[in-house]
Write a protein that holds these residues in place. Structure first.
Motif, PDB file in Angstrom:
ATOM      1  N   HIS A  51      -2.065  -3.697   0.026  1.00  0.00           N
ATOM      2  CA  HIS A  51      -2.730  -2.737  -0.676  1.00  0.00           C
ATOM      3  C   HIS A  51      -4.038  -3.430  -0.834  1.00  0.00           C
TER       4      HIS A  51
ATOM      5  N   PHE B 109       7.190   1.508  -2.032  1.00  0.00           N
ATOM      6  CA  PHE B 109       5.589   1.780  -2.111  1.00  0.00           C
ATOM      7  C   PHE B 109       5.610   2.808  -3.256  1.00  0.00           C
TER       8      PHE B 109
ATOM      9  N   LYS C 229      -1.730  13.141  -2.885  1.00  0.00           N
ATOM     10  CA  LYS C 229      -1.113  12.696  -4.159  1.00  0.00           C
ATOM     11  C   LYS C 229      -1.931  13.368  -5.035  1.00  0.00           C
TER      12      LYS C 229
ATOM     13  N   VAL D  38      -2.709   4.421   3.511  1.00  0.00           N
ATOM     14  CA  VAL D  38      -2.940   4.887   2.562  1.00  0.00           C
ATOM     15  C   VAL D  38      -4.465   4.612   2.057  1.00  0.00           C
TER      16      VAL D  38
ATOM     17  N   TRP E 234      -7.260   5.235  -0.976  1.00  0.00           N
ATOM     18  CA  TRP E 234      -7.153   5.155  -2.729  1.00  0.00           C
ATOM     19  C   TRP E 234      -8.487   5.001  -3.180  1.00  0.00           C
TER      20      TRP E 234
ATOM     21  N   MET F 144      -8.465   2.903 -16.978  1.00  0.00           N
ATOM     22  CA  MET F 144      -7.882   1.488 -16.563  1.00  0.00           C
ATOM     23  C   MET F 144      -8.645   0.491 -16.959  1.00  0.00           C
TER      24      MET F 144
ATOM     25  N   TYR G 206      -7.954  -3.920  -1.344  1.00  0.00           N
ATOM     26  CA  TYR G 206      -9.143  -3.360  -1.925  1.00  0.00           C
ATOM     27  C   TYR G 206     -10.247  -4.155  -1.138  1.00  0.00           C
TER      28      TYR G 206
ATOM     29  N   ASP H  30      -6.153  10.012  -3.078  1.00  0.00           N
ATOM     30  CA  ASP H  30      -5.027   9.135  -3.191  1.00  0.00           C
ATOM     31  C   ASP H  30      -4.173   9.782  -1.904  1.00  0.00           C
TER      32      ASP H  30
ATOM     33  N   ALA I 178       5.976  -0.243 -10.586  1.00  0.00           N
ATOM     34  CA  ALA I 178       5.300   0.417  -9.485  1.00  0.00           C
ATOM     35  C   ALA I 178       5.236  -0.478  -8.409  1.00  0.00           C
ATOM     36  N   HIS I 179       5.416  -0.178  -7.106  1.00  0.00           N
ATOM     37  CA  HIS I 179       5.057  -0.716  -5.797  1.00  0.00           C
ATOM     38  C   HIS I 179       5.854  -2.066  -5.718  1.00  0.00           C
TER      39      HIS I 179
ATOM     40  N   ARG J 273      -5.776  -6.681 -10.438  1.00  0.00           N
ATOM     41  CA  ARG J 273      -6.500  -5.545 -10.014  1.00  0.00           C
ATOM     42  C   ARG J 273      -7.494  -5.857  -8.915  1.00  0.00           C
TER      43      ARG J 273
ATOM     44  N   ARG K 107       4.586  -8.437  -5.751  1.00  0.00           N
ATOM     45  CA  ARG K 107       3.149  -8.753  -6.176  1.00  0.00           C
ATOM     46  C   ARG K 107       3.042  -9.350  -7.489  1.00  0.00           C
TER      47      ARG K 107
ATOM     48  N   GLU L 227      -4.685   0.941   2.970  1.00  0.00           N
ATOM     49  CA  GLU L 227      -3.617   0.192   2.830  1.00  0.00           C
ATOM     50  C   GLU L 227      -2.872   0.156   4.299  1.00  0.00           C
TER      51      GLU L 227
HETATM   52  C1  BG6 Z   1      -2.048   3.450  -4.474  1.00  0.00           C
HETATM   53  C2  BG6 Z   1      -1.331   4.518  -4.901  1.00  0.00           C
HETATM   54  O1  BG6 Z   1      -1.477   2.755  -3.403  1.00  0.00           O
HETATM   55  O2  BG6 Z   1      -2.119   2.438  -5.545  1.00  0.00           O
HETATM   56  C3  BG6 Z   1      -2.069   5.183  -6.120  1.00  0.00           C
HETATM   57  O3  BG6 Z   1      -1.512   5.528  -3.836  1.00  0.00           O
HETATM   58  C4  BG6 Z   1      -1.835   4.002  -7.132  1.00  0.00           C
HETATM   59  O4  BG6 Z   1      -1.201   6.315  -6.491  1.00  0.00           O
HETATM   60  C5  BG6 Z   1      -2.756   3.023  -6.805  1.00  0.00           C
HETATM   61  O5  BG6 Z   1      -2.664   4.767  -8.468  1.00  0.00           O
HETATM   62  C6  BG6 Z   1      -2.707   1.889  -7.632  1.00  0.00           C
HETATM   63  O6  BG6 Z   1      -1.453   1.404  -8.182  1.00  0.00           O
HETATM   64  P1  BG6 Z   1      -1.243   0.501  -9.443  1.00  0.00           P
HETATM   65  O7  BG6 Z   1       0.256   0.093  -9.758  1.00  0.00           O
HETATM   66  O8  BG6 Z   1      -1.833  -1.083  -8.794  1.00  0.00           O
HETATM   67  O9  BG6 Z   1      -2.236   0.788 -10.590  1.00  0.00           O
END
Ligand code: BG6
Length: 303
Positions: A170, A84, A194, A246, A248, A258, A172, A214, A95-96, A74, A100, A273
């Motif tokens: 993506h 994506f 979203k 993006v 978020w 989380m 941060y 989002d 997811a994604h 994270r 990664r 992103e």
């Molecule tokens: C963002 C998405 O890019 O990533 C969100 O738009 C998502 O919908 C966020 O919650 C985090 O994703 P993950 O899979 O790293 O928890």
């Protein structure tokens, strides 16, 4: 997979790039030069730290981040590829995308004449991802650490037919307080919300945050700037090869739910992103390649 000492022998640069392994077994390359410091994990080729010399870190990592093989960390700058968000058809696929979560190979580390440090990483083809991605493509990343942080993510389609790829860097970003930052450069862009069931709207003015956000901004090719009055700086994000951005922030409830973020985890981060997502997904013609390039710089307010 090379050991840390083999990596140091082959690719280490005295005083500038060294490989370390943390208590969880994560192998990372730490970079120090006159312009900046950085840290990149081989899992996911994930940038975990970058700070221009004399400045605060620009990249945010959760202090509750979990460093486990095969799991996304994270924070930092995870690479989403070859889709994506959730997979279109298979909820059981990660997811994604999968890159990664898996180990990349270090190809080279170079000290460049302009004082920056550059490294190249390659995502190796592996049997465990064939079901998820039955395509003949390659993915490489070149990352340059200096006063600017540059990333060039290169996808090559080696098939004799088009392949569709979704992707995002993506990242941060570390900020002083989400309630006070402003994002500039998305004015007038249509976006997919979203949080509101994919409704489409057009951004009026700058982006500010007072709730979960989002969004996939489309037709977004201009520089985006994160203006941070608390840290007294502006982070500028320039890009090529991407027409979607993006934005978020999970806000209070999602953050608390989380476990690698925690109740106040959302306050000091914002994801901006650079992507090829939604309407901007890549359709790569046969035997062609695509570069997604980003360049981050920081402008600090003079005291
Ligand atoms: C963002 C998405 O890019 O990533 C969100 O738009 C998502 O919908 C966020 O919650 C985090 O994703 P993950 O899979 O790293 O928890």
């Amino acid at each position: 997979m090379l050991s840390v000492s083999e990596l140091n022998q082959r690719h280490g640069i005295s005083g500038q790039a060294s490989f370390v392994q943390d208590a969880n077994g994560f192998v990372m390359v730490k970079v120090t030069n006159a312009q900046a410091t950085a840290c990149i994990a081989l899992q996911g080729a994930q940038l975990l730290h970058w700070a221009p010399a004399g400045q605060q870190p620009v990249i945010w990592v959760s202090d509750r981040a979990i460093y486990a093989p095969g799991k996304p960390v994270r924070g930092g700058a995870p690479i989403c590829w070859p889709w994506f968000g959730p997979h279109d058809a298979r909820a059981d696929f990660p997811a994604h995308g999968f890159v990664r979560n898996l180990l990349w190979e270090l190809v080279r580390v170079d000290a460049l004449p302009d004082g920056t440090t550059q490294m190249a990483l390659h995502f190796p083809a592996q049997n465990e991802t064939t079901e998820q991605w039955p395509h003949d493509t390659t993915l490489d990343m070149e990352l340059t650490v200096g006063r600017c942080l540059k990333v060039d993510l290169v996808t090559r389609n080696q098939e004799n037919q088009p392949v569709t790829v979704g992707q995002a860097l993506h990242t941060y970003f570390q900020i002083g307080d989400i309630r006070q930052v402003r994002i500039l450069g998305l004015e007038g862009c249509p976006y997919i919300d979203k949080v509101r069931h994919g409704e489409r709207h057009v951004q009026e003015g700058e982006v500010r945050f007072d709730r979960e956000t989002d969004r996939i901004y489309l037709n977004s090719t201009r520089d985006v700037v994160i203006e941070d009055p608390v840290m007294k700086r502006r982070i500028r994000i320039a890009k090529k090869g991407s027409a979607s951005t993006v934005v978020w922030n999970p806000w209070v409830e999602k953050s608390a739910a989380m476990k690698d973020l925690g109740a106040d985890g959302y306050v000091r981060m914002v994801c901006v992103e650079n992507a090829n997502a939604a309407d901007d997904v890549l359709v790569l013609p046969a035997y062609s390649s695509h570069h997604l390039e980003v360049c981050y710089t920081v402008e600090e307010e003079k005291p």
